[in-house]
Design an enzyme around this catalytic site. Sequence first.
Site, PDB file in Angstrom:
ATOM      1  N   ASP A 249      -7.494 -65.753 -42.369  1.00 48.70           N
ATOM      2  CA  ASP A 249      -7.622 -67.092 -41.772  1.00 48.70           C
ATOM      3  C   ASP A 249      -6.339 -67.935 -41.838  1.00 48.70           C
ATOM      4  OD1 ASP A 249     -10.174 -66.813 -40.779  1.00 48.70           O
ATOM      5  OD2 ASP A 249     -11.167 -67.687 -42.517  1.00 48.70           O
TER       6      ASP A 249
ATOM      7  N   ASN B  76     -18.924 -59.205 -49.359  1.00 47.45           N
ATOM      8  CA  ASN B  76     -17.788 -60.113 -49.158  1.00 47.45           C
ATOM      9  C   ASN B  76     -18.259 -61.572 -49.327  1.00 47.45           C
ATOM     10  OD1 ASN B  76     -16.088 -61.947 -47.618  1.00 47.45           O
ATOM     11  ND2 ASN B  76     -14.981 -60.132 -46.911  1.00 47.45           N
TER      12      ASN B  76
ATOM     13  N   ASP C  66     -19.663 -55.948 -39.641  1.00 49.66           N
ATOM     14  CA  ASP C  66     -18.361 -55.303 -39.798  1.00 49.66           C
ATOM     15  C   ASP C  66     -17.385 -56.044 -38.907  1.00 49.66           C
ATOM     16  OD1 ASP C  66     -17.184 -52.967 -41.329  1.00 49.66           O
ATOM     17  OD2 ASP C  66     -16.243 -52.750 -39.374  1.00 49.66           O
TER      18      ASP C  66
ATOM     19  N   PHE D  87     -11.327 -67.290 -45.444  1.00 49.96           N
ATOM     20  CA  PHE D  87     -11.011 -66.121 -46.265  1.00 49.96           C
ATOM     21  C   PHE D  87     -10.190 -65.153 -45.418  1.00 49.96           C
ATOM     22  CE2 PHE D  87     -13.830 -62.803 -44.514  1.00 49.96           C
ATOM     23  CZ  PHE D  87     -14.686 -63.559 -43.748  1.00 49.96           C
TER      24      PHE D  87
HETATM   25  O1  LIG Z   1      -9.432 -64.250 -41.780  1.00 53.70           O
HETATM   26  C1  LIG Z   1     -10.496 -63.687 -41.605  1.00 53.70           C
HETATM   27  N1  LIG Z   1     -11.555 -64.430 -41.125  1.00 53.70           N
HETATM   28  C2  LIG Z   1     -12.736 -63.906 -40.836  1.00 53.70           C
HETATM   29  O2  LIG Z   1     -13.647 -64.608 -40.402  1.00 53.70           O
HETATM   30  C3  LIG Z   1     -12.857 -62.511 -41.048  1.00 53.70           C
HETATM   31  N2  LIG Z   1     -13.844 -61.658 -40.860  1.00 53.70           N
HETATM   32  C4  LIG Z   1     -13.380 -60.468 -41.260  1.00 53.70           C
HETATM   33  N3  LIG Z   1     -12.114 -60.542 -41.690  1.00 53.70           N
HETATM   34  C5  LIG Z   1     -11.256 -59.479 -42.232  1.00 53.70           C
HETATM   35  O3  LIG Z   1     -11.844 -58.251 -41.985  1.00 53.70           O
HETATM   36  C6  LIG Z   1     -12.347 -57.665 -43.169  1.00 53.70           C
HETATM   37  C7  LIG Z   1     -13.736 -57.187 -42.954  1.00 53.70           C
HETATM   38  O4  LIG Z   1     -13.940 -55.864 -43.376  1.00 53.70           O
HETATM   39  P1  LIG Z   1     -15.436 -55.396 -43.578  1.00 53.70           P
HETATM   40  O5  LIG Z   1     -16.219 -55.816 -42.366  1.00 53.70           O
HETATM   41  O6  LIG Z   1     -15.519 -54.003 -43.975  1.00 53.70           O
HETATM   42  O7  LIG Z   1     -15.915 -56.340 -44.774  1.00 53.70           O
HETATM   43  P2  LIG Z   1     -15.683 -56.214 -46.332  1.00 53.70           P
HETATM   44  O8  LIG Z   1     -15.294 -54.821 -46.714  1.00 53.70           O
HETATM   45  O9  LIG Z   1     -14.780 -57.304 -46.760  1.00 53.70           O
HETATM   46  O10 LIG Z   1     -17.152 -56.531 -46.886  1.00 53.70           O
HETATM   47  P3  LIG Z   1     -18.533 -55.729 -46.512  1.00 53.70           P
HETATM   48  O11 LIG Z   1     -19.286 -56.615 -45.569  1.00 53.70           O
HETATM   49  O12 LIG Z   1     -18.159 -54.429 -45.892  1.00 53.70           O
HETATM   50  O13 LIG Z   1     -19.263 -55.588 -47.812  1.00 53.70           O
HETATM   51  C8  LIG Z   1     -12.351 -58.789 -44.195  1.00 53.70           C
HETATM   52  O14 LIG Z   1     -12.234 -58.325 -45.530  1.00 53.70           O
HETATM   53  C9  LIG Z   1     -11.160 -59.614 -43.745  1.00 53.70           C
HETATM   54  O15 LIG Z   1      -9.981 -59.026 -44.192  1.00 53.70           O
HETATM   55  C10 LIG Z   1     -11.769 -61.797 -41.565  1.00 53.70           C
HETATM   56  N4  LIG Z   1     -10.601 -62.383 -41.862  1.00 53.70           N
HETATM   57 MG   LIG Z   2     -16.288 -53.266 -45.888  1.00 56.61          MG
END
Ligand SMILES: O=c1[nH]c(=O)c2ncn([C@@H]3O[C@H](COP(=O)(O)OP(=O)(O)OP(=O)(O)O)[C@@H](O)[C@H]3O)c2[nH]1
Ligand SMILES: [Mg+2]
Length: 202
Positions: free
Chosen positions: A157, A11, A71, A154
């Site tokens: 937010d 991400n 996560d 992102f």
């Molecule tokens: O507005 C937001 N501010 C943040 O600070 C934030 N942190 C997480 N999120 C949301 O939660 C999902 C994580 O899912 P997640 O942990 O599986 O990550 P991901 O799949 O995007 O990437 P990866 O780390 O797994 O490769 C993300 O995509 C976002 O939609 C956020 N939204």
């Molecule tokens: Mg993920």
Amino acid sequence: MMKQVIIATKNVGKAREFQELLEKKGIEVKSLLDFPNCPDVEETGSTFAENAVLKAEAMAHYFHAIVIADDSGLSIDALDGRPGVYSARYAGEEKNDQKNIAKVLEELKGVPFEKRTARFHCALAVAAPGRRTTVVEGTCEGYITEVPKGENGFGYDPIFYVPQKGKTMAELSKEEKNQISHRAKALAKLEKQWDEIINDKE
Ligand SMILES: O=c1[nH]c(=O)c2ncn([C@@H]3O[C@H](COP(=O)(O)OP(=O)(O)OP(=O)(O)O)[C@@H](O)[C@H]3O)c2[nH]1
Ligand SMILES: [Mg+2]
């Protein structure tokens, strides 16, 4: 030589925040975006902590290095905690932030502001071969707005209102978000493990 840490994330928004949070410590952050051939890890856990551990352990095995996985996601009270661990793909597999926001706002239609309470969660797992995996967590409380506001950050937010700042998370500067975010709070809890994390190389 500059100290380096591998964050097990693809991400871009997260990778950037880790860069900002850790560059102050003089640490260079690598993410999975720097290793395009690395495998995908299925997030089959039912909690943020379980998924963070799955990602961290798989990547620690792959890189033979100490790895931190994040996560995270958004829990909305009026939606019984959804999108929760499904935050990234709430509106579909393509992980589209705009579509995820639209789905949440649609589901919250007619819910008054005081009932739109929500929180961001972040679980960070630290793993390495032969090391007992550790997990820390951080949260950030707020409200879901009726319309998106702000260009920074992102994910969700633009619709996450932070009462203590009087702004959405996407209206905060990166420095402001990094003072109060779920991710910053979780990272602060790794403080005691920090020397071990950056010295465990080669
Ligand atoms: O507005 C937001 N501010 C943040 O600070 C934030 N942190 C997480 N999120 C949301 O939660 C999902 C994580 O899912 P997640 O942990 O599986 O990550 P991901 O799949 O995007 O990437 P990866 O780390 O797994 O490769 C993300 O995509 C976002 O939609 C956020 N939204
Ligand atoms: Mg993920």
